[in-house]
Design a protein around this motif. Sequence first.
Motif, PDB file in Angstrom:
ATOM      1  N   GLY A 176       0.833  -1.195   0.000  1.00 42.42           N
ATOM      2  CA  GLY A 176       0.000   0.000   0.000  1.00 42.42           C
ATOM      3  C   GLY A 176       0.868   1.246   0.000  1.00 42.42           C
ATOM      4  O   GLY A 176       1.965   1.244   0.560  1.00 42.42           O
ATOM      5  N   ALA A 178       0.791   5.475   0.711  1.00 44.40           N
ATOM      6  CA  ALA A 178       0.048   6.591   1.317  1.00 44.40           C
ATOM      7  C   ALA A 178       0.945   7.820   1.320  1.00 44.40           C
ATOM      8  O   ALA A 178       2.180   7.726   1.247  1.00 44.40           O
ATOM      9  CB  ALA A 178      -0.381   6.238   2.731  1.00 44.40           C
ATOM     10  N   ILE A 184      -4.451   7.024   2.220  1.00 44.63           N
ATOM     11  CA  ILE A 184      -4.120   5.849   1.405  1.00 44.63           C
ATOM     12  C   ILE A 184      -4.400   6.166  -0.056  1.00 44.63           C
ATOM     13  O   ILE A 184      -5.516   6.544  -0.428  1.00 44.63           O
ATOM     14  CB  ILE A 184      -4.928   4.623   1.862  1.00 44.63           C
ATOM     15  CG1 ILE A 184      -4.574   4.278   3.322  1.00 44.63           C
ATOM     16  CG2 ILE A 184      -4.656   3.422   0.957  1.00 44.63           C
ATOM     17  CD1 ILE A 184      -5.385   3.152   3.910  1.00 44.63           C
ATOM     18  N   VAL A 207      -4.573   6.238   7.210  1.00 47.74           N
ATOM     19  CA  VAL A 207      -3.858   5.159   7.887  1.00 47.74           C
ATOM     20  C   VAL A 207      -4.358   4.996   9.323  1.00 47.74           C
ATOM     21  O   VAL A 207      -4.515   3.883   9.822  1.00 47.74           O
ATOM     22  CB  VAL A 207      -2.342   5.434   7.861  1.00 47.74           C
ATOM     23  CG1 VAL A 207      -1.600   4.431   8.752  1.00 47.74           C
ATOM     24  CG2 VAL A 207      -1.813   5.368   6.435  1.00 47.74           C
TER      25      VAL A 207
END
Length: 725
Positions: A176, A178, A184, A207
């Motif tokens: 992932g 961010a 995100i 997050v």
Amino acid sequence: MTGWTAPVSSAHEVTGVDGQRKRDFAAAWSRALVGTSYVPMTGAEVEELLEGYTDQLAEALLSEPQNTDAAREIGSELVSVHFTGAESLARTIENVGEHMLPAFGIAESPEMRTRVSAIQSAISAGFMQAARKRTLDEQEAIRQAVLDARDSVEQALRTSEARFRAIFAEAAIGIGIADTEGRIMEANASLRRILGRTSEELRGLMVYDLVDPEDNDTVWRVYEELVRGEREQYRVEKHFTRPDGSKSWTELIVSLVRGEDGLPLYQVAMMEDVTDRKMLQDRLRHQALHDPLTGLPNRALFLDRLTEALREDSENTKRTDRVALCYMDLDGFKVINDSLGHHVGDDLLVTVAQRLDEAVRGEDRLVARMGGDEFVILIQGSQGTQQAIEVANHVLETLVSPMRVGNQELAVSASIGILERSTAGQTPAELMRDADVTLYWAKAEGKNQWALFDTERNASEVAQFRLSAAMPAALEREEFYVDYQPLVELGEYTVSGVEALVRWWHPELGRLGPDRFIGLAEETGMIVPLGRWVLRKACEQARAWQDEFGRDAPFMSVNLAVRQSRDPNLVSDVTEILDRTGLDPAKLQLELTESAIMGTADEPLEALRTLSRMGVRIAIDDFGTGYSNLAYLRHLPVHELKIAGSFMEGLADSECIDPVDARIVSTLVDLAHTLGLTVTAEGVETRAQAERMSEIGCETGQGWLFAKPGAPDAVRELLTAEQHR
């Protein structure tokens, strides 16, 4: 119930003696593994590989002390040959747990099951460590690709971006991205699966929306340091709660991506789903610390808790100033087990465990099964002995009502040893030793009750044990010696015999009378070699007097303990000693207590008859204190009765004679004479006693009136004086 485990000295014996079992085990393992992961090996090659691992498992199972390094290496090697799937590990653990002991020809037992659990844990640890390294290598490659993409020229950037996108989309680990605010931006399919959310759901989250109530402070403290640019990367184990309420455990690595100016641009999170591995670890840990039959904590967990309670570390929030133990053992459990079967015994233990758990449950208490039918209750922060007594009484009350096991009701009781004391300066081993001793006291005093630890009683028993343990060496070093007390004819006051009385000159405690060690010798069996030694010494002395005084030499009376009378070598020992010393058998008298000779079985009685036919005299000592069958007495090979000294007390004063004691003694003497036996009065301390016993018809007396037990020279002086009268 657990079975007996045959001792095995080495892994070589297990695997070498029965190679077919080893091959069968490896074949079963191979069948379980094939298909769980892609491996560039044939089935035969896999089986050959696993057969080698089998030898390593045997070493890990049977090493003393157990060393599971080989099992850990097996877990690592499984990953190195590409058995990397969670199913590969699960089937390996299952195969080891179910088939290893039968494959090696070893019966199930709590000890061996604990060893198998340790091997399963080691394989899992090795597998996880290798898998984690493999994952980290993959993660590092991804991170490097991100950095390369930033620094490459536009063409290289497009190539690198394409490569990154391919890796990002297809990676087995969750990835992932961010921004530094925590919003995100992207998540691959693996991450969406781990978190149980769609792309749209994730792109709308921060997050911090993934905070779990069970997260510790460290997780988010290091995260904040990362987004502030104070660290480049951190790694933690973190669990997430999915929208459906289920949880997933992950190994999480978060890295910071900086721009050309060195300022933070993005954060990249990579996480591996380790839920299956975590559940397996938890299950193995539970198996290692809990009794498989009752589900209660086992000895290992109990000792961990007890050790923690005794720690003096100020950071130990569970530390308490006092602790109490209630060590419990079921009464008569062996009878139930042997008569009704082990399956009934197992069911009974399960029921008892349930009642105990319900009766004693509490945050400051732990109920554990120590093995067999033994249970222990730990009370942390004890409020004193009374609290422990109340717990013990409650447990006994809980067990009063019958327990239904199968189609029958069983009544069971228990004995409990209670120990309560300050934790200062204590160790688990000391506490368990004292609790075990106290439990023994409770059982010895009648069962179905509790007993409190008594420091003075324990010290006395320890001293007795040390005396008992020192006896064999003391006999070799000839620390024992023999005193002699005359048996005097009441009519003429001449010495007709002597009684040999053993003493012990202890190097530390000094002179010890028989009351300090004869009972211990009888309990341990030392009475047989000790009695043989006394008999030899006494006969040697009797022969010396025989040589010096001839026909006037006294006969030698030697006490014979119950175990000696039942010793199959009694006749041969007496014969050998008489032959070696040259003593006339008629000069030897063997004394047995009334209860011993009356309870003598046919075989020992035949030995006494044989000795009697040899000419050895047999006497009953302390007569009148037992419960003799007088009709049986006439059939015994007895020559003399020695009336117990307790009857002399009523005859001590000539002006105030107890008529009951006088009548009893008179009756005993008449009975002896009717049976053709002579009589010796023991414990004669006054002239009145001697005169009264002489009037009654008693032949000889023994007591302090005539002489105390002493060295052979004291007896010799009496004999010499008589010759010169």
